[in-house]
Design a protein around this motif. Structure first.
Motif, mmCIF file in Angstrom:
data_model
loop_
_atom_site.group_PDB
_atom_site.id
_atom_site.type_symbol
_atom_site.label_atom_id
_atom_site.label_comp_id
_atom_site.label_asym_id
_atom_site.label_seq_id
_atom_site.Cartn_x
_atom_site.Cartn_y
_atom_site.Cartn_z
ATOM 1 N N SER A 257 11.225 6.279 -10.515
ATOM 2 C CA SER A 257 10.341 6.013 -9.332
ATOM 3 C C SER A 257 9.935 7.242 -8.695
ATOM 4 O O SER A 257 10.787 8.301 -8.336
ATOM 5 N N MET A 261 8.303 3.225 0.473
ATOM 6 C CA MET A 261 7.354 2.743 1.407
ATOM 7 C C MET A 261 7.608 3.376 2.707
ATOM 8 O O MET A 261 8.721 3.298 3.443
ATOM 9 N N GLU A 495 2.257 -5.999 3.779
ATOM 10 C CA GLU A 495 2.884 -6.550 2.615
ATOM 11 C C GLU A 495 2.000 -6.449 1.359
ATOM 12 O O GLU A 495 2.573 -6.480 0.225
ATOM 13 N N ARG A 496 0.637 -6.648 1.622
ATOM 14 C CA ARG A 496 -0.018 -6.530 0.630
ATOM 15 C C ARG A 496 0.068 -4.745 0.097
ATOM 16 O O ARG A 496 -0.075 -4.538 -1.258
ATOM 17 N N GLU A 498 2.475 -2.786 0.026
ATOM 18 C CA GLU A 498 3.798 -2.631 -0.465
ATOM 19 C C GLU A 498 3.798 -3.429 -1.918
ATOM 20 O O GLU A 498 4.277 -2.681 -2.888
ATOM 21 N N LYS A 499 3.336 -4.552 -1.866
ATOM 22 C CA LYS A 499 3.523 -5.439 -3.129
ATOM 23 C C LYS A 499 2.263 -4.857 -4.132
ATOM 24 O O LYS A 499 2.642 -4.472 -5.247
ATOM 25 N N ASN A 500 1.220 -4.307 -3.906
ATOM 26 C CA ASN A 500 0.196 -3.978 -4.644
ATOM 27 C C ASN A 500 -0.043 -2.316 -4.799
ATOM 28 O O ASN A 500 -0.278 -1.914 -5.988
ATOM 29 N N ARG A 501 -0.253 -1.634 -3.877
ATOM 30 C CA ARG A 501 -0.223 -0.247 -3.807
ATOM 31 C C ARG A 501 0.947 0.419 -4.452
ATOM 32 O O ARG A 501 0.522 1.411 -5.404
ATOM 33 N N PRO A 503 2.840 -0.164 -6.814
ATOM 34 C CA PRO A 503 3.074 -0.424 -8.304
ATOM 35 C C PRO A 503 1.715 0.361 -8.889
ATOM 36 O O PRO A 503 1.841 1.200 -9.956
ATOM 37 N N GLN A 504 0.603 0.435 -8.305
ATOM 38 C CA GLN A 504 -0.691 1.148 -8.551
ATOM 39 C C GLN A 504 -0.294 2.686 -8.516
ATOM 40 O O GLN A 504 -0.772 3.369 -9.531
#
Length: 531
Positions: A257, A261, A495-496, A498-501, A503-504
């Motif tokens: 990784s 965050m 939260e969005r 951390e959840k989406n960006r 992994p992108q």
């Protein structure tokens, strides 16, 4: 009636006519080559400790000059820092406190970040009443040249409006609009051949100016300001350079990784981006071209060379290009990764190669330092927040003085609205969202891991008082609470992210490192003129 600036310029013209009769009998004034990188981090050079990036030409400036290990940009983003170099004033004083073009007030809500504060307004162009560094140099008999990124105002506030005789490529834009390979989409930079590299083109323009105005032949010294767009995003490089660094990353072992965050955005933790590494090397190649030209033209023994960056490396936001570890944060941040920079000064006949100084210095100090080195009278009313570093270059010391940063904005990279003061080894950060303050001893904790505010309340009070005395003295602007702030909306937004960006970004990082990476099937246009 004349303004103070007009009187100074008029006086300089009169002085020049008097100088012309006696200059031949005097030692020629030194030329100055000022090289400014964009978004280059403290550890983005091999001479500063990077084992991934390779920068032999920039390293040479450090090896032949003085390295200021506590060298700082005047702000964590570009326009304020650049204005401070030109004026010798901290951003709170000259009023350009964010990158020019950033939204303010209620317009900030349009970004849908749901922050607690509304950023204040700021000055949108360099004030024409200031006697800038290039104007002071011109007044003293220098020819002045600018190439590259300006970002200090729209037409009417371009380099030629603030003291530069020639402007190649400087306009309102803060990034390379057409990318790093021609066509550039720049009104002040003519396209010559498709696929030409922007950094090398700026270097070649600088070399051409030095050849056409060779001080060794004309007797008139030159102040040349080479302001790279590199290494600002969008990051681009050639297939050859990408391949070199992809293999280097693979040999070192690719981390599982690359991000953690942060408060608002993920922050890059590793230097393994082969595209960015290639972009850094291309800029270094361009620096090498200009340094070689100084030798070819017989100017190297009478040319001061300065190298620095306008803010920290981009570890979050923009292109998420690099890691500044062990420094915390990066561009846009209140931590050392956002403001501490490579800061080198080479003065032939004065500086000894390999010398390091731990004196805290700022981008505001270049103005008075250059005047001093050129034998030009200081202008303390102009460079009000800068001091000459000549004593340090001579191996002496400077009196302890405070450095101040004022960034009452959120920006694009995840930093928080804050003001900072550094005095000696101590650094205080004041946060505007909740008024809290953090205190760090940078001598023992450069990584800013140990907040000492609770155990050093007297030091907090002392630095707070000095910080706000200064900010009120210069009429600094402050953010205001957003009456429409909704904590639940902000929480959902984060939260969005951390959840989406996250992994992108991890996916993109591995894509850059994959063997079949092939952007646009022509490497951003760089293969058009491939030899």
């Amino acid at each position: 009636m004349y303004s103070n600036r007009q009187l100074l310029l008029l006086g300089g013209t009169i002085a020049l006519s008097a100088m012309s009769c006696s200059q031949s009998a005097e030692k020629p004034k030194p030329n100055v080559l000022f090289i400014l990188a964009d978004d280059l981090g403290y550890y983005d050079l091999s001479c500063m400790g990077s084992s991934f990036y390779e920068t032999p030409n920039i390293d040479r400036i450090a090896q032949e000059g003085v390295v200021f290990t506590n060298g700082y940009a005047a702000c964590q983003v570009c326009s304020p820092s650049r204005a401070s170099i030109m004026t010798g004033k901290f951003p709170a004083r000259h009023g350009i406190t964010d990158w020019i073009g950033a939204p303010v007030g209620e317009n900030w809500r349009k970004l849908q970040r749901h922050n607690k504060l509304l950023p204040p307004n700021y000055v949108f162009q360099l004030d024409s009443s200031y006697l800038t560094l290039p104007e002071a140099m011109k007044q003293a008999g220098y020819k002045t040249f600018f190439a590259g990124k300006w970002h200090l105002g729209d037409k009417g506030s371009w380099p030629e409006d603030h003291g530069f005789d020639v402007n190649i490529g400087g306009w309102h834009a803060g990034s390379p609009i057409g990318g790093y390979y021609s066509p550039y989409n720049n009104p002040n930079l003519e396209n010559r051949k498709d696929g030409e590299n922007l950094s090398m083109r700026l270097a070649e323009e600088t070399v051409a100016y030095l050849k056409a105005n060779n001080p060794a032949e004309t007797g008139q010294p030159v102040f040349a300001f080479l302001s790279f767009y590199a290494v600002h995003g969008p990051i681009q490089t050639t297939e050859e350079k990408w391949q070199k660094y992809r293999e280097k990353a693979a040999q070192a072992g690719i981390a599982e990784s690359g991000y953690e965050m942060g408060h608002f955005l993920p922050i890059r933790q590793v230097q393994d981006n082969p595209v960015y590494a290639g972009l850094v090397e291309s800029m270094d190649d361009a620096v090498g071209r200009v340094l070689s030209s100084l030798e070819e033209l017989g100017l190297d023994e009478n040319t001061i060379v300065i190298f620095t960056s306008d803010n920290g490396g981009v570890s979050a936001g923009d292109s998420f290009s690099t890691s500044n570890l062990p420094l915390r944060g990066g561009k846009g941040y209140q931590f050392e990764g956002g403001i501490r920079e490579p800061y080198f000064i080479k003065v032939p006949g004065l500086t000894k190669g390999g010398t390091k100084s731990d004196v805290p210095v700022s981008g505001t100090d270049f103005y008075p330092t250059i005047l001093d080195l050129a034998g030009i009278t200081q202008l303390p009313d102009e460079h009000a927040d800068g001091v000459s570093l000549l004593p340090v270059l001579q191996g002496k010391s400077l009196p302890e003085r405070p450095l101040v940063w004022h960034y009452p904005h959120y920006g694009n990279q995840g930093g928080e609205p804050s003001s900072i003061i550094r005095l000696g080894d101590w650094k205080l950060i004041h946060y505007y969202e909740d008024g809290r303050e953090e205190l760090y001893n940078l001598k023992t904790d450069m990584e800013e891991k140990h907040d000492l505010a609770s155990v050093q309340p007297e030091k907090v009070d002392e630095l707070h008082a000095r910080l706000f005395d200064y900010l009120h003295e210069v009429n600094a602007r402050f953010p205001e609470k957003d009456p429409e702030y909704d904590a639940e909306l902000e929480k959902a937004h984060l939260e969005r992210v951390e959840k989406n960006r996250m992994p992108q970004l991890e996916k993109q990082r591995l894509h850059y490192l994959s063997e079949d990476f092939n952007p646009n099937n022509n490497w951003w246009g760089s293969q058009v003129t491939k030899d």
